[in-house]
Design a protein around this motif. Structure first.
Motif, PDB file in Angstrom:
ATOM      1  N   GLY A 240     -13.318 -23.542  23.464  1.00  0.00           N
ATOM      2  CA  GLY A 240     -14.242 -22.822  24.322  1.00  0.00           C
ATOM      3  C   GLY A 240     -13.976 -21.334  24.256  1.00  0.00           C
ATOM      4  O   GLY A 240     -12.888 -20.899  23.848  1.00  0.00           O
ATOM      5  N   CYS A 241     -14.975 -20.562  24.619  1.00  0.00           N
ATOM      6  CA  CYS A 241     -14.847 -19.112  24.654  1.00  0.00           C
ATOM      7  C   CYS A 241     -15.976 -18.531  25.483  1.00  0.00           C
ATOM      8  O   CYS A 241     -16.934 -19.228  25.831  1.00  0.00           O
ATOM      9  CB  CYS A 241     -14.856 -18.514  23.252  1.00  0.00           C
ATOM     10  SG  CYS A 241     -16.401 -18.775  22.362  1.00  0.00           S
ATOM     11  N   VAL A 242     -15.854 -17.257  25.780  1.00  0.00           N
ATOM     12  CA  VAL A 242     -16.882 -16.555  26.535  1.00  0.00           C
ATOM     13  C   VAL A 242     -17.972 -16.097  25.562  1.00  0.00           C
ATOM     14  O   VAL A 242     -17.658 -15.593  24.473  1.00  0.00           O
ATOM     15  CB  VAL A 242     -16.267 -15.339  27.263  1.00  0.00           C
ATOM     16  CG1 VAL A 242     -17.325 -14.525  27.968  1.00  0.00           C
ATOM     17  CG2 VAL A 242     -15.202 -15.804  28.242  1.00  0.00           C
ATOM     18  N   VAL A 243     -19.220 -16.264  25.951  1.00  0.00           N
ATOM     19  CA  VAL A 243     -20.346 -15.813  25.149  1.00  0.00           C
ATOM     20  C   VAL A 243     -20.279 -14.291  25.002  1.00  0.00           C
ATOM     21  O   VAL A 243     -20.020 -13.590  25.982  1.00  0.00           O
ATOM     22  CB  VAL A 243     -21.692 -16.242  25.794  1.00  0.00           C
ATOM     23  CG1 VAL A 243     -22.870 -15.579  25.118  1.00  0.00           C
ATOM     24  CG2 VAL A 243     -21.823 -17.757  25.756  1.00  0.00           C
ATOM     25  N   GLN A 244     -20.467 -13.802  23.772  1.00  0.00           N
ATOM     26  CA  GLN A 244     -20.424 -12.358  23.489  1.00  0.00           C
ATOM     27  C   GLN A 244     -21.792 -11.896  23.023  1.00  0.00           C
ATOM     28  O   GLN A 244     -22.393 -12.529  22.165  1.00  0.00           O
ATOM     29  CB  GLN A 244     -19.396 -12.064  22.386  1.00  0.00           C
ATOM     30  CG  GLN A 244     -17.985 -12.485  22.728  1.00  0.00           C
ATOM     31  CD  GLN A 244     -17.378 -11.625  23.805  1.00  0.00           C
ATOM     32  OE1 GLN A 244     -17.455 -10.404  23.762  1.00  0.00           O
ATOM     33  NE2 GLN A 244     -16.785 -12.270  24.793  1.00  0.00           N
ATOM     34  N   GLN A 245     -22.240 -10.778  23.588  1.00  0.00           N
ATOM     35  CA  GLN A 245     -23.531 -10.197  23.183  1.00  0.00           C
ATOM     36  C   GLN A 245     -23.322  -8.725  22.881  1.00  0.00           C
ATOM     37  O   GLN A 245     -22.497  -8.064  23.516  1.00  0.00           O
ATOM     38  CB  GLN A 245     -24.564 -10.347  24.302  1.00  0.00           C
ATOM     39  CG  GLN A 245     -24.858 -11.774  24.642  1.00  0.00           C
ATOM     40  CD  GLN A 245     -25.762 -11.918  25.856  1.00  0.00           C
ATOM     41  OE1 GLN A 245     -25.755 -11.086  26.739  1.00  0.00           O
ATOM     42  NE2 GLN A 245     -26.519 -12.993  25.889  1.00  0.00           N
ATOM     43  N   ARG A 246     -24.062  -8.220  21.907  1.00  0.00           N
ATOM     44  CA  ARG A 246     -24.008  -6.786  21.600  1.00  0.00           C
ATOM     45  C   ARG A 246     -24.759  -6.034  22.698  1.00  0.00           C
ATOM     46  O   ARG A 246     -25.757  -6.490  23.216  1.00  0.00           O
ATOM     47  CB  ARG A 246     -24.665  -6.487  20.253  1.00  0.00           C
ATOM     48  CG  ARG A 246     -23.849  -6.990  19.094  1.00  0.00           C
ATOM     49  CD  ARG A 246     -24.174  -6.216  17.834  1.00  0.00           C
ATOM     50  NE  ARG A 246     -23.520  -6.845  16.717  1.00  0.00           N
ATOM     51  CZ  ARG A 246     -22.293  -6.540  16.314  1.00  0.00           C
ATOM     52  NH1 ARG A 246     -21.616  -5.621  16.927  1.00  0.00           N
ATOM     53  NH2 ARG A 246     -21.755  -7.162  15.278  1.00  0.00           N
TER      54      ARG A 246
END
Length: 107
Positions: A100-106
């Protein structure tokens, strides 16, 4: 095959949230251990060979090894590392419980 299918499903869910898979982030892989001793052995193995940063956690009556790897989650990357964690779990008699991980957005 089950792990790869679950990984692709997880990526699809992240894509629906607008994740930019090319951005590096901490990804947490979870391995469930039958004993504290086995968990410590696997965490030591992972840390000694620098496959990630592994720590042992005790949750209720279960021991688990959490492995942090800083990486992008492009499909070929995550499938390779997830498959490797599956192999480590099988080698040492643990159960691989996914990532799992945190969603990353530019911006």
């Amino acid at each position: 095959m089950k792990t790869a299918l679950a990984d692709v499903d997880h990526l699809r869910a992240m894509d629906a949230k607008g994740d930019d898979f090319s951005l590096s982030r901490d990804v947490e892989f979870c391995l469930l251990a039958p004993s504290a001793e086995k968990a410590a052995t696997v965490a030591g193995f992972i840390n000694d060979y620098q496959y990630g940063r592994a720590s042992v956690q005790h949750v209720e009556a279960q021991c688990r090894v959490l492995v942090l790897v800083h990486m992008p989650v492009l499909q070929h990357n995550i499938l390779a590392v997830s498959g490797f964690m599956t192999c480590i779990a099988a080698l040492f008699g643990l159960t691989y419980d996914g990532w799992g991980c945190v969603v990353q957005q530019r911006n």
